[in-house]
Design an enzyme around this catalytic site. Structure first.
Site: not given
Lengths: 43, 442
Positions: B223, B36
């Site tokens: 992201d 992430d």
């Protein structure tokens, strides 16, 4: 790692079908998953 | 309730799609994690997690089985959705691919409330953001990889396979880029807010036409831990209108268009600075950069009790959206009647805050492309890329990949570019040069 000095990590993917969790989340209509997914940014 | 606990907001990772495997400890204990770029900690469930059902459905780290475990014990809490994960820090070696990162600080979670992680296919998260946003200021795995000389270049890159029928989900490359997974040259933009992989972005286009909202600049975060594309409601309403996505009706928006629509057009035609229009008609005050809502106080009974209503704020933001929409239509030489109708229609397409919008699967071929301007180059997404199709045939349901997210200046306006964007565009996270690069994925 390979001869070119790069470290390659294979990624798996959740399949988009009615049984998977992505679908279940998006289908739920609650939008909670989406609301929550942005909260990490402290907005 | 612990004074030394650090708390950071995180996400419900169920809408994240791509995950991989790491090993923790010696010998390595296997965990499936989300890589992430929107967070910076490594966490996995702990064997000391007894009272959360989620822990019984996932791999758990047993420090007693690792020869390289070092105790830390400092408590940590990670906020996500309506609950929070809690646990404590430990130190151990992490095996990523066939490299071993030594002395990595990570969080052993002892509590994972709710069903969020119970049903998740992954066990934990490996954050690839900057240390500035790391809970407990823990050094991210990537920092240790670089400092321990495990990678050739301080760069990592993502390729996410968009072909759903193929076995290979994607590839995360540490130390460089895989030339077989992109076409042409990358367009690089500098990181503007260290902590996140955040950069400046230009206008968003619908069907090749500028929406105008980000003409003066927006921010965006790349992201990999989010599936969708989140952005300002006024632009999402325009996208919803263009693709026929459902939305919610905003009465404040309709009131502004009905009562002040013509005034707004007149002021735009009179070349009044768009940012000042809503203050000029009395719906906002102008703080030099943007409109600020006026709190409307109303007498609610004969005793002169006063209460402020949220009406001022809603009317101010509705007015600012209407200005953007009308300015956009004026630039396209639309008639005033058409402009007022268009603005009124957009008031019916407001995104539910960070909610999802259904679209007609049969209409994909007539939907426009949506484009983002990054580093002066236009990055297109086709309907097949920004619409999520769930199921097949008559049972298929289609959901817009766009969702509303309103962040005021100075941090906003902000877009979150998740897997939908990173799937189309191979993304380089250049830590050494503090920049992000995008190129057509292959």
């Amino acid at each position: 790692a390979s001869n070119d000095g790069l470290l390659r990590i294979g990624l798996k993917r959740l399949k988009r079908d009615p049984d998977n969790r992505v679908a279940a989340q998006l289908d739920s209509g609650s939008g909670e998953a989406l609301r929550a997914s942005i909260r990490k940014f402290n907005l | 309730d612990s004074a030394d606990a650090d708390i950071v907001a995180l996400k419900n990772y169920l809408d994240a799609q791509y995950y991989g495997e790491i090993g923790l400890g010696t010998p390595p204990q296997k965990f499936t994690v989300i890589f992430d770029t929107g967070s910076s900690n490594l966490w996995v469930p702990s064997a000391k997690c007894y009272f959360s059902i989620a822990c019984y459905f996932h791999a758990k780290y047993r420090s007693s089985l690792s020869k390289t475990y070092q105790k830390n014990g400092k408590s940590a809490s990670i906020q996500y959705g309506s609950g929070s994960i809690t646990g404590f820090f430990s130190i151990d070696n992490v095996k990523v691919g066939n490299l071993v990162v030594k002395n990595q600080e990570f969080i052993e979670t002892t509590s994972e409330p709710g069903v969020t992680f119970l049903v998740a296919k992954f066990d934990g998260i490996l954050g690839l953001g900057f240390q500035e946003i790391s809970v407990g200021n823990a050094k991210p795995v990537w920092y240790n990889m670089v400092e321990q000389g495990l990678v050739k270049e301080p760069v990592f890159s993502f390729w996410l396979n968009r072909k759903a029928d193929e076995e290979e989900g994607g590839e995360l490359v540490f130390g460089g880029i895989d030339t077989k997974h992109f076409k042409g040259k990358h367009v690089y933009v500098p990181v503007t807010r260290k902590g996140y992989w955040q950069f400046d972005m230009g206008d968003v286009l619908i069907g090749g036409k500028p929406t105008g909202y980000c003409r003066g600049g927006c921010s965006a975060i790349a992201d990999s831990g989010t599936s969708l594309l989140a952005g300002p409601s006024s632009v999402i309403a325009m996208i919803n209108h263009a693709i026929g996505a459902s939305g919610v009706v905003s009465q404040e928006c309709k009131a502004v268009v009905q009562q002040y629509g013509q005034n707004i057009i007149d002021l735009l035609l009179a070349q009044v600075q768009p940012k000042k229009i809503c203050s000029q008609i009395g719906l906002c005050t102008f703080d030099g950069n943007q409109g600020v809502s006026i709190v409307i106080e109303s007498v609610v009974d004969e005793k002169n009790d006063k209460s402020s209503s949220g009406l001022g704020e809603a009317m101010c933001s509705a007015c600012e959206m209407a200005v953007v929409w009308m300015q956009n239509q004026l630039m396209q030489n639309q008639t005033q009647e058409r402009i007022l109708n268009y603005a009124n229609e957009l008031c019916d397409r407001m995104p539910s805050p960070m909610g999802e919008s259904a679209v007609d699967c049969g209409g994909l071929s007539s939907m426009p492309k949506v484009s983002f301007t990054i580093g002066g180059k236009v990055f297109d997404l086709s309907p097949e890329e920004y619409i999520l199709k769930v199921g097949e045939g008559a049972q298929a349901q289609c959901i817009s990949g766009f969702t509303g997210l309103d962040v005021p200046p100075p941090r906003g306006p902000l877009w979150i570019l998740g897997d939908i964007f990173m799937g189309r565009y191979h993304t380089i996270f250049d830590y050494g040069n503090q920049r992000v690069g995008f190129a057509e994925a292959a």
